[in-house]
Design a protein around this motif. Structure first.
Motif, PDB file in Angstrom:
ATOM      1  N   UNK A   6      24.258 -74.269  15.781  1.00 55.14           N
ATOM      2  CA  UNK A   6      23.091 -74.831  14.977  1.00 55.14           C
ATOM      3  C   UNK A   6      22.484 -74.172  14.217  1.00 55.14           C
ATOM      4  N   UNK A   7      22.263 -74.943  12.990  1.00 53.91           N
ATOM      5  CA  UNK A   7      21.602 -74.191  11.516  1.00 53.91           C
ATOM      6  C   UNK A   7      20.438 -74.763  10.877  1.00 53.91           C
ATOM      7  N   UNK A   8      19.186 -73.902  11.241  1.00 50.78           N
ATOM      8  CA  UNK A   8      17.886 -74.412  11.328  1.00 50.78           C
ATOM      9  C   UNK A   8      17.675 -75.721  11.175  1.00 50.78           C
ATOM     10  N   UNK A   9      17.573 -75.815  11.985  1.00 53.10           N
ATOM     11  CA  UNK A   9      17.642 -77.869  12.920  1.00 53.10           C
ATOM     12  C   UNK A   9      16.557 -77.789  12.672  1.00 53.10           C
ATOM     13  N   UNK A  10      16.867 -79.381  12.516  1.00 56.35           N
ATOM     14  CA  UNK A  10      14.523 -79.788  13.056  1.00 56.35           C
ATOM     15  C   UNK A  10      14.358 -81.726  12.659  1.00 56.35           C
ATOM     16  N   UNK A  11      14.067 -81.974  13.865  1.00 55.59           N
ATOM     17  CA  UNK A  11      13.374 -83.655  13.522  1.00 55.59           C
ATOM     18  C   UNK A  11      11.770 -83.419  13.701  1.00 55.59           C
ATOM     19  N   UNK A  12      11.445 -84.572  12.827  1.00 58.45           N
ATOM     20  CA  UNK A  12       9.973 -84.641  12.205  1.00 58.45           C
ATOM     21  C   UNK A  12      10.115 -86.029  13.203  1.00 58.45           C
ATOM     22  N   UNK A  13       8.758 -86.664  14.071  1.00 62.51           N
ATOM     23  CA  UNK A  13       8.851 -88.237  14.505  1.00 62.51           C
ATOM     24  C   UNK A  13       6.867 -88.437  13.746  1.00 62.51           C
ATOM     25  N   UNK A  14       6.987 -88.898  12.174  1.00 63.76           N
ATOM     26  CA  UNK A  14       5.926 -89.114  11.552  1.00 63.76           C
ATOM     27  C   UNK A  14       5.433 -87.385  11.361  1.00 63.76           C
ATOM     28  N   UNK A  19      11.388 -79.847  16.155  1.00 64.54           N
ATOM     29  CA  UNK A  19      12.088 -79.521  16.438  1.00 64.54           C
ATOM     30  C   UNK A  19      11.957 -78.841  15.351  1.00 64.54           C
ATOM     31  N   UNK A  20      11.422 -77.344  14.593  1.00 64.68           N
ATOM     32  CA  UNK A  20      11.311 -76.470  13.610  1.00 64.68           C
ATOM     33  C   UNK A  20      12.556 -75.711  13.388  1.00 64.68           C
ATOM     34  N   UNK A  21      13.225 -75.444  12.196  1.00 63.17           N
ATOM     35  CA  UNK A  21      14.021 -74.550  12.207  1.00 63.17           C
ATOM     36  C   UNK A  21      14.529 -73.278  13.328  1.00 63.17           C
ATOM     37  N   UNK A  22      15.600 -74.103  14.008  1.00 61.25           N
ATOM     38  CA  UNK A  22      16.400 -73.769  15.213  1.00 61.25           C
ATOM     39  C   UNK A  22      17.808 -73.624  15.277  1.00 61.25           C
ATOM     40  N   UNK A  54      19.462 -88.718  14.431  1.00 66.49           N
ATOM     41  CA  UNK A  54      19.211 -87.907  13.419  1.00 66.49           C
ATOM     42  C   UNK A  54      18.762 -86.895  13.215  1.00 66.49           C
ATOM     43  N   UNK A  55      18.868 -85.624  12.702  1.00 66.37           N
ATOM     44  CA  UNK A  55      17.704 -84.275  12.631  1.00 66.37           C
ATOM     45  C   UNK A  55      17.527 -84.681  11.198  1.00 66.37           C
ATOM     46  N   UNK A  56      16.001 -84.535  11.230  1.00 66.34           N
ATOM     47  CA  UNK A  56      15.614 -84.737   9.256  1.00 66.34           C
ATOM     48  C   UNK A  56      16.105 -83.746   9.224  1.00 66.34           C
ATOM     49  N   UNK A  57      16.362 -82.303   9.525  1.00 69.87           N
ATOM     50  CA  UNK A  57      17.419 -80.956   8.489  1.00 69.87           C
ATOM     51  C   UNK A  57      18.029 -80.457   9.304  1.00 69.87           C
ATOM     52  N   UNK A  58      18.455 -79.335   8.666  1.00 70.63           N
ATOM     53  CA  UNK A  58      19.339 -78.908   9.324  1.00 70.63           C
ATOM     54  C   UNK A  58      20.891 -79.280   9.139  1.00 70.63           C
ATOM     55  N   UNK A 224      12.945 -71.581  23.992  1.00 69.30           N
ATOM     56  CA  UNK A 224      11.913 -71.958  22.803  1.00 69.30           C
ATOM     57  C   UNK A 224      10.604 -72.382  22.951  1.00 69.30           C
ATOM     58  N   UNK A 225       9.488 -73.262  21.394  1.00 74.72           N
ATOM     59  CA  UNK A 225       7.467 -73.531  22.359  1.00 74.72           C
ATOM     60  C   UNK A 225       7.341 -73.608  21.441  1.00 74.72           C
ATOM     61  N   UNK A 226       6.906 -75.542  21.222  1.00 73.89           N
ATOM     62  CA  UNK A 226       6.220 -75.842  19.948  1.00 73.89           C
ATOM     63  C   UNK A 226       7.245 -76.019  19.402  1.00 73.89           C
ATOM     64  N   UNK A 227       8.612 -76.273  19.688  1.00 74.62           N
ATOM     65  CA  UNK A 227       9.964 -76.866  18.711  1.00 74.62           C
ATOM     66  C   UNK A 227      10.385 -75.325  18.169  1.00 74.62           C
ATOM     67  N   UNK A 228       9.608 -74.592  18.365  1.00 73.94           N
ATOM     68  CA  UNK A 228      10.858 -72.789  17.459  1.00 73.94           C
ATOM     69  C   UNK A 228      10.977 -71.701  18.623  1.00 73.94           C
ATOM     70  N   UNK A 229      12.233 -72.060  17.940  1.00 73.47           N
ATOM     71  CA  UNK A 229      12.654 -70.367  19.041  1.00 73.47           C
ATOM     72  C   UNK A 229      12.140 -69.546  19.157  1.00 73.47           C
ATOM     73  N   UNK A 230      11.476 -68.731  19.575  1.00 74.52           N
ATOM     74  CA  UNK A 230      10.551 -67.927  19.867  1.00 74.52           C
ATOM     75  C   UNK A 230      11.950 -66.283  20.806  1.00 74.52           C
ATOM     76  N   UNK A 231      12.711 -66.956  21.171  1.00 73.47           N
ATOM     77  CA  UNK A 231      13.683 -65.293  22.016  1.00 73.47           C
ATOM     78  C   UNK A 231      14.773 -66.039  21.701  1.00 73.47           C
ATOM     79  N   UNK A 232      15.614 -64.927  22.051  1.00 73.96           N
ATOM     80  CA  UNK A 232      17.087 -65.555  21.988  1.00 73.96           C
ATOM     81  C   UNK A 232      18.412 -64.208  23.062  1.00 73.96           C
ATOM     82  N   UNK A 233      18.505 -63.856  24.090  1.00 74.10           N
ATOM     83  CA  UNK A 233      19.267 -62.905  24.940  1.00 74.10           C
ATOM     84  C   UNK A 233      19.816 -63.095  26.332  1.00 74.10           C
TER      85      UNK A 233
END
Length: 251
Positions: A6-14, A19-22, A54-58, A224-233
């Motif tokens: 997944x690369x800079x994936x985003x989804x906006x509903x209005x 999902x923001x830049x995941x 469908x994603x909005x971006x990414x 994830x938190x509020x649509x953003x990735x905050x940690x991975x490991x």
């Protein structure tokens, strides 16, 4: 090469950015968990990967090929299967018939041949039935084959759902809260089944709220938190990550 990326994936509903830049990758043969509080964007992420949205971006790449925007059936045919938080059994059908439905996606006889009951379609139906029985046996519920699926326990229905997903012969299995509605014993059994599925060579990405299950079977974790990735490991790294602790426990 990563099986899924997944690369800079985003989804906006209005006005809501669900999902923001995941971005993250998933190696073949790994169990990776996606965790986070309610509203973190986990199910939306699964809907994007499976083609329900469908994603909005990414960009989403599976086996090196871009798949975002494809219809769900096209994505399933590429080798991505999915289960859902709310178990979906076909009413009035046995456990075996529910699994056979998943296997019919692999059918090559076609609708007309099936309606006419040609020799080819009859041979294929026998093969589908045998494969479905094999999967029920693999997951330890072969004795439930002829029982109406909706009358089974939650744990047994979850196993039927897993068998139906495996009938697609997926390379990647998306599990959306597989322990939802299960008691502690059923959850432990589902954990064992997931590990057995991984041992077949199926890569697994799961969303789950049961942290004991996540830490027990996952090799990698994304938070994830509020649509953003905050940690991975690794699980141990996530357990000790200050940002993750803050999200789950507060300041």
């Amino acid at each position: 090469m990563a099986l899924l990326r997944l690369m800079q994936l985003g989804k906006r509903f209005g006005g809501l950015q669900a999902v923001n830049d995941v971005g993250f990758s998933l190696r073949q043969g790994v169990i990776k968990a996606v965790i986070g509080p309610n509203g973190a964007g986990k199910t939306t992420l699964f809907n994007l990967i499976s083609g329900a949205l469908a994603p909005t971006s990414g960009e989403i790449r599976f086996q090196g090929k871009t798949i975002q925007g494809l219809k769900p059936y096209r994505i399933a045919a590429l080798g991505i299967a999915r289960t859902f938080q709310n178990i979906k059994m076909f009413a009035g059908m046995t456990a075996l018939e529910n699994v056979m439905v998943g296997r019919h996606v692999q059918s090559g006889a076609g609708f007309v041949a099936s309606m006419l009951r040609t020799p080819r379609s009859r041979r294929e139906e026998v093969a589908i039935r045998e494969k479905a029985l094999e999967l029920l046996d693999f997951l330890g519920i072969a004795d439930c084959a002829d029982i109406e699926a909706t009358s089974l326990s939650f744990g047994q229905q979850r196993a039927v759902e897993l068998a139906r997903a495996l009938a697609l012969e997926p390379k990647l299995l998306l599990l959306d809260e597989p322990a939802a509605g299960l008691n502690i014993y059923e959850t432990a059994e589902v954990g064992r089944l997931i590990a057995r599925i991984r041992d077949l060579g199926v890569t697994i990405l799961l969303v789950e709220h049961d942290m004991s299950l996540v830490m027990d079977i996952s090799e990698e974790i994304v938070v994830l938190s509020f649509g953003e990735k905050i940690a991975e490991g690794l699980p141990a790294e996530i357990q000790n990550n200050p940002e993750v602790i803050k999200v789950y426990l507060g300041e």
